[in-house]
Design an enzyme around this catalytic site. Structure first.
Site, PDB file in Angstrom:
ATOM      1  N   HIS A   1       0.860  -1.189   0.000  1.00 16.22           N
ATOM      2  CA  HIS A   1       0.000   0.000   0.000  1.00 16.22           C
ATOM      3  C   HIS A   1       0.890   1.231   0.000  1.00 16.22           C
ATOM      4  O   HIS A   1       1.854   1.305   0.767  1.00 16.22           O
ATOM      5  CB  HIS A   1      -0.901   0.015   1.223  1.00 16.22           C
ATOM      6  CG  HIS A   1      -1.675   1.279   1.401  1.00 16.22           C
ATOM      7  ND1 HIS A   1      -2.384   1.876   0.371  1.00 16.22           N
ATOM      8  CD2 HIS A   1      -1.838   2.095   2.478  1.00 16.22           C
ATOM      9  CE1 HIS A   1      -2.965   2.981   0.822  1.00 16.22           C
ATOM     10  NE2 HIS A   1      -2.641   3.135   2.087  1.00 16.22           N
TER      11      HIS A   1
ATOM     12  N   HIS B   1       0.791   5.808  -0.852  1.00 11.97           N
ATOM     13  CA  HIS B   1       0.002   7.006  -1.114  1.00 11.97           C
ATOM     14  C   HIS B   1       0.660   7.791  -2.241  1.00 11.97           C
ATOM     15  O   HIS B   1       0.717   9.026  -2.199  1.00 11.97           O
ATOM     16  CB  HIS B   1      -0.103   7.872   0.135  1.00 11.97           C
ATOM     17  CG  HIS B   1      -0.902   7.242   1.236  1.00 11.97           C
ATOM     18  ND1 HIS B   1      -0.862   7.716   2.532  1.00 11.97           N
ATOM     19  CD2 HIS B   1      -1.759   6.191   1.252  1.00 11.97           C
ATOM     20  CE1 HIS B   1      -1.657   6.979   3.292  1.00 11.97           C
ATOM     21  NE2 HIS B   1      -2.202   6.046   2.535  1.00 11.97           N
TER      22      HIS B   1
ATOM     23  N   ASP C   1       0.590  -4.742 -20.823  1.00 12.09           N
ATOM     24  CA  ASP C   1       1.569  -5.708 -20.335  1.00 12.09           C
ATOM     25  C   ASP C   1       1.377  -6.020 -18.851  1.00 12.09           C
ATOM     26  O   ASP C   1       1.281  -7.183 -18.452  1.00 12.09           O
ATOM     27  CB  ASP C   1       2.989  -5.167 -20.521  1.00 12.09           C
ATOM     28  CG  ASP C   1       3.432  -5.080 -21.962  1.00 12.09           C
ATOM     29  OD1 ASP C   1       2.792  -5.707 -22.829  1.00 12.09           O
ATOM     30  OD2 ASP C   1       4.424  -4.368 -22.220  1.00 12.09           O
TER      31      ASP C   1
ATOM     32  N   HIS D   1      -8.482   6.989  -1.011  1.00 12.30           N
ATOM     33  CA  HIS D   1      -7.432   6.441  -0.139  1.00 12.30           C
ATOM     34  C   HIS D   1      -6.108   6.326  -0.891  1.00 12.30           C
ATOM     35  O   HIS D   1      -5.176   7.061  -0.606  1.00 12.30           O
ATOM     36  CB  HIS D   1      -7.880   5.083   0.401  1.00 12.30           C
ATOM     37  CG  HIS D   1      -7.008   4.539   1.489  1.00 12.30           C
ATOM     38  ND1 HIS D   1      -7.390   3.487   2.292  1.00 12.30           N
ATOM     39  CD2 HIS D   1      -5.764   4.871   1.899  1.00 12.30           C
ATOM     40  CE1 HIS D   1      -6.429   3.223   3.159  1.00 12.30           C
ATOM     41  NE2 HIS D   1      -5.419   4.043   2.929  1.00 12.30           N
TER      42      HIS D   1
ATOM     43  N   TYR E   1       7.677 -12.876 -22.299  1.00  9.07           N
ATOM     44  CA  TYR E   1       8.694 -11.847 -22.092  1.00  9.07           C
ATOM     45  C   TYR E   1       9.711 -12.257 -21.027  1.00  9.07           C
ATOM     46  O   TYR E   1       9.358 -12.884 -20.026  1.00  9.07           O
ATOM     47  CB  TYR E   1       8.007 -10.540 -21.676  1.00  9.07           C
ATOM     48  CG  TYR E   1       8.968  -9.415 -21.347  1.00  9.07           C
ATOM     49  CD1 TYR E   1       9.575  -8.663 -22.349  1.00  9.07           C
ATOM     50  CD2 TYR E   1       9.282  -9.116 -20.023  1.00  9.07           C
ATOM     51  CE1 TYR E   1      10.458  -7.644 -22.048  1.00  9.07           C
ATOM     52  CE2 TYR E   1      10.155  -8.095 -19.715  1.00  9.07           C
ATOM     53  CZ  TYR E   1      10.740  -7.361 -20.723  1.00  9.07           C
ATOM     54  OH  TYR E   1      11.610  -6.362 -20.405  1.00  9.07           O
TER      55      TYR E   1
END
Length: 236
Positions: free
Chosen positions: A115, A117, A140, A180, A234
């Site tokens: 997570h 910001h 991709d 958020h 790839y």
């Protein structure tokens, strides 16, 4: 072996926990390096798989709440069960631990959660707007648009449920939780960190592109071709 009781751990499992604490501490340093966080915001976690096939003995490693990135050593990392309860470590687990734990409980194939910001991705989240797939690198990496998850408050399973409900049938490893910011998932924490870096890159690029005029969407069949090639062919 009772994974909730460190005193019962085998030497091999204790070593795996220590190795994961080192890895997660190192990966946290990637967040400020790529300018994805400020102050103490953001977190990286990785699952430690236990012996039970149903995941009931799995653990997770995450950073403690409110600790400076400069102080995030392996010893500072905390170990929790998949209910978010502290198993090992001195600090209080990150305030996002419940969300990470929910993802691990409901997405058994996921081994890492991140997570941040990061500025541009969070700006899209503030508008509640998905990032449209207008770059081949998005095809991709994300297999299409980067979706928006529902608004949810920190502290219980709400954020985790929003992540799972949004991504369970979507190829994207990233979701923009409304108001958020971005959460990313991966087969391990390193893959989730990569997704966090990439979601900020495309959020910034698409934002800048839109300032210059209309965006050109990539046809769905081309997106599917890009995604299949990148995920299956790839690299080495």
């Amino acid at each position: 072996m009772d994974h909730r009781n460190p005193a019962s751990w085998t030497p091999e499992f204790a070593q795996e926990v220590h190795r994961t604490r080192e890895l997660v501490a190192d990966l946290h340093a990637e967040l400020p390096r790529w300018e994805l966080v400020v102050w103490t915001a953001g977190n990286v976690s990785q699952r430690i798989r236990g012996e039970a096939a149903d995941g009931s003995q799995d653990l997770l490693v995450i950073k403690p709440s409110g600790v400076s990135y400069d102080d995030l050593s392996a010893e500072a990392m905390v170990v929790c069960d998949l209910n978010g309860e502290l198993i090992q470590g001195e600090g209080k687990p990150s305030s996002d631990t419940a969300a990470h734990a929910y993802v691990y409980r409901h997405m058994p194939h996921i081994g890492g959660v991140v997570h941040t910001h990061s500025t541009y991705a969070t700006a899209w989240a503030a508008r509640g707007e998905a990032i449209p797939c207008v770059l081949t690198m998005m095809g991709d990496e994300f297999g299409g648009d980067i979706p928006v998850g529902p608004f949810a408050l920190i502290g219980d399973d709400s954020i985790g449920k929003g992540i799972v409900d949004t991504l369970k049938d979507h190829p994207s490893p990233a979701v923009l939780m409304q108001n958020h910011g971005p959460f990313t998932i991966g087969k391990d924490a390193r893959a989730a960190v990569k997704a966090a870096v990439m979601v900020e890159e495309v959020a910034r690029t698409v934002h800048i592109a839109r300032q210059g005029g209309d965006l050109i969407p990539i046809p769905q069949e081309a997106i599917e071709s890009l995604y299949a090639r990148y995920q299956n062919v790839y690299g080495q």
